[in-house]
Design a protein around this motif. Structure first.
Motif, PDB file in Angstrom:
ATOM      1  N   GLY A 196       0.678  -1.265  -0.042  1.00 22.47           N
ATOM      2  CA  GLY A 196       0.044   0.006  -0.001  1.00 22.47           C
ATOM      3  C   GLY A 196       0.820   1.009  -0.033  1.00 22.47           C
ATOM      4  N   GLU A 197       0.060   2.428   0.137  1.00 19.60           N
ATOM      5  CA  GLU A 197       0.766   3.461   0.026  1.00 19.60           C
ATOM      6  C   GLU A 197       1.754   3.935   1.373  1.00 19.60           C
ATOM      7  OE1 GLU A 197      -2.163   6.704  -0.320  1.00 19.60           O
ATOM      8  OE2 GLU A 197      -2.461   6.081  -2.439  1.00 19.60           O
ATOM      9  N   ASP A 198       1.257   3.196   2.389  1.00 16.82           N
ATOM     10  CA  ASP A 198       2.379   3.477   3.519  1.00 16.82           C
ATOM     11  C   ASP A 198       3.090   2.343   3.809  1.00 16.82           C
ATOM     12  OD1 ASP A 198       0.270   1.524   3.847  1.00 16.82           O
ATOM     13  OD2 ASP A 198      -0.524   2.188   5.838  1.00 16.82           O
ATOM     14  N   GLN A 199       3.495   1.591   2.859  1.00 16.89           N
ATOM     15  CA  GLN A 199       4.100   0.455   2.677  1.00 16.89           C
ATOM     16  C   GLN A 199       3.809  -0.649   3.746  1.00 16.89           C
ATOM     17  OE1 GLN A 199       6.728   0.237   0.614  1.00 16.89           O
ATOM     18  NE2 GLN A 199       5.982   2.139  -0.253  1.00 16.89           N
ATOM     19  N   ARG A 200       2.695  -0.860   3.570  1.00 15.04           N
ATOM     20  CA  ARG A 200       1.974  -2.091   4.353  1.00 15.04           C
ATOM     21  C   ARG A 200       1.445  -3.104   3.471  1.00 15.04           C
ATOM     22  NH1 ARG A 200      -1.060  -0.543   9.760  1.00 15.04           N
ATOM     23  NH2 ARG A 200      -0.787  -2.694   9.973  1.00 15.04           N
ATOM     24  N   SER A 223      -6.591  -4.715   4.361  1.00 13.20           N
ATOM     25  CA  SER A 223      -5.304  -4.531   5.020  1.00 13.20           C
ATOM     26  C   SER A 223      -5.007  -5.768   5.952  1.00 13.20           C
ATOM     27  CB  SER A 223      -5.224  -3.306   6.044  1.00 13.20           C
ATOM     28  OG  SER A 223      -6.156  -3.432   7.037  1.00 13.20           O
TER      29      SER A 223
END
Length: 140
Positions: A95-99, A136
């Protein structure tokens, strides 16, 4: 007594006796003559192609797609039902937050009921809907 090498040499020189002429005649009489296979594929292939072309030519045209009911202004929606038809896992992406995020594709059929303007039977419309849902993942 002979050694192993002498025995192997003697065994190497042994040969089976030829069958008698009478036995060979009986074996040949019992077996029918071998025929060559005819190329059946070469005969049926043009016929199958002609049949396929004939069916494609004579097959009725596909039904025309009716215009959507929702575009008609005189119909008012009165209810709807959603049917889940398919769920497919598309994999995990970052994802955008590197998760990590798992993507899941869902396919739905939505049935919408519209009230008829004349007070008759309600009109039903079906729509296919596809969604990609990000889920997520909490991995530590």
């Amino acid at each position: 007594m002979n050694s192993d090498e002498d025995l192997e040499a003697l065994l190497g020189r042994l040969a089976p006796a030829p069958p008698s002429a009478d036995l060979m005649a009986r074996l040949q009489a019992a077996c029918p003559p071998v025929r060559k296979a005819r190329p059946v594929l070469h005969l049926w292939l043009p016929l199958a192609a002609a049949a396929g072309l004939t069916l494609a030519w004579l097959w009725p045209d596909p039904p025309s797609i009716p215009e959507p009911v929702a575009e008609k202004p005189d119909l008012q929606p009165v209810g709807s039902v959603q049917h889940l038809m398919e769920v497919a896992d598309l994999g995990v992406v970052m994802g955008e937050d590197q998760r990590p995020v798992r993507l899941i594709r869902t396919r739905w059929v939505d049935e919408i009921l519209y009230a008829s303007p004349g007070g008759g039977e309600p009109v039903k419309e079906g729509r296919l809907r596809e969604e990609v849902l990000p889920v997520s993942l909490d991995l530590y």
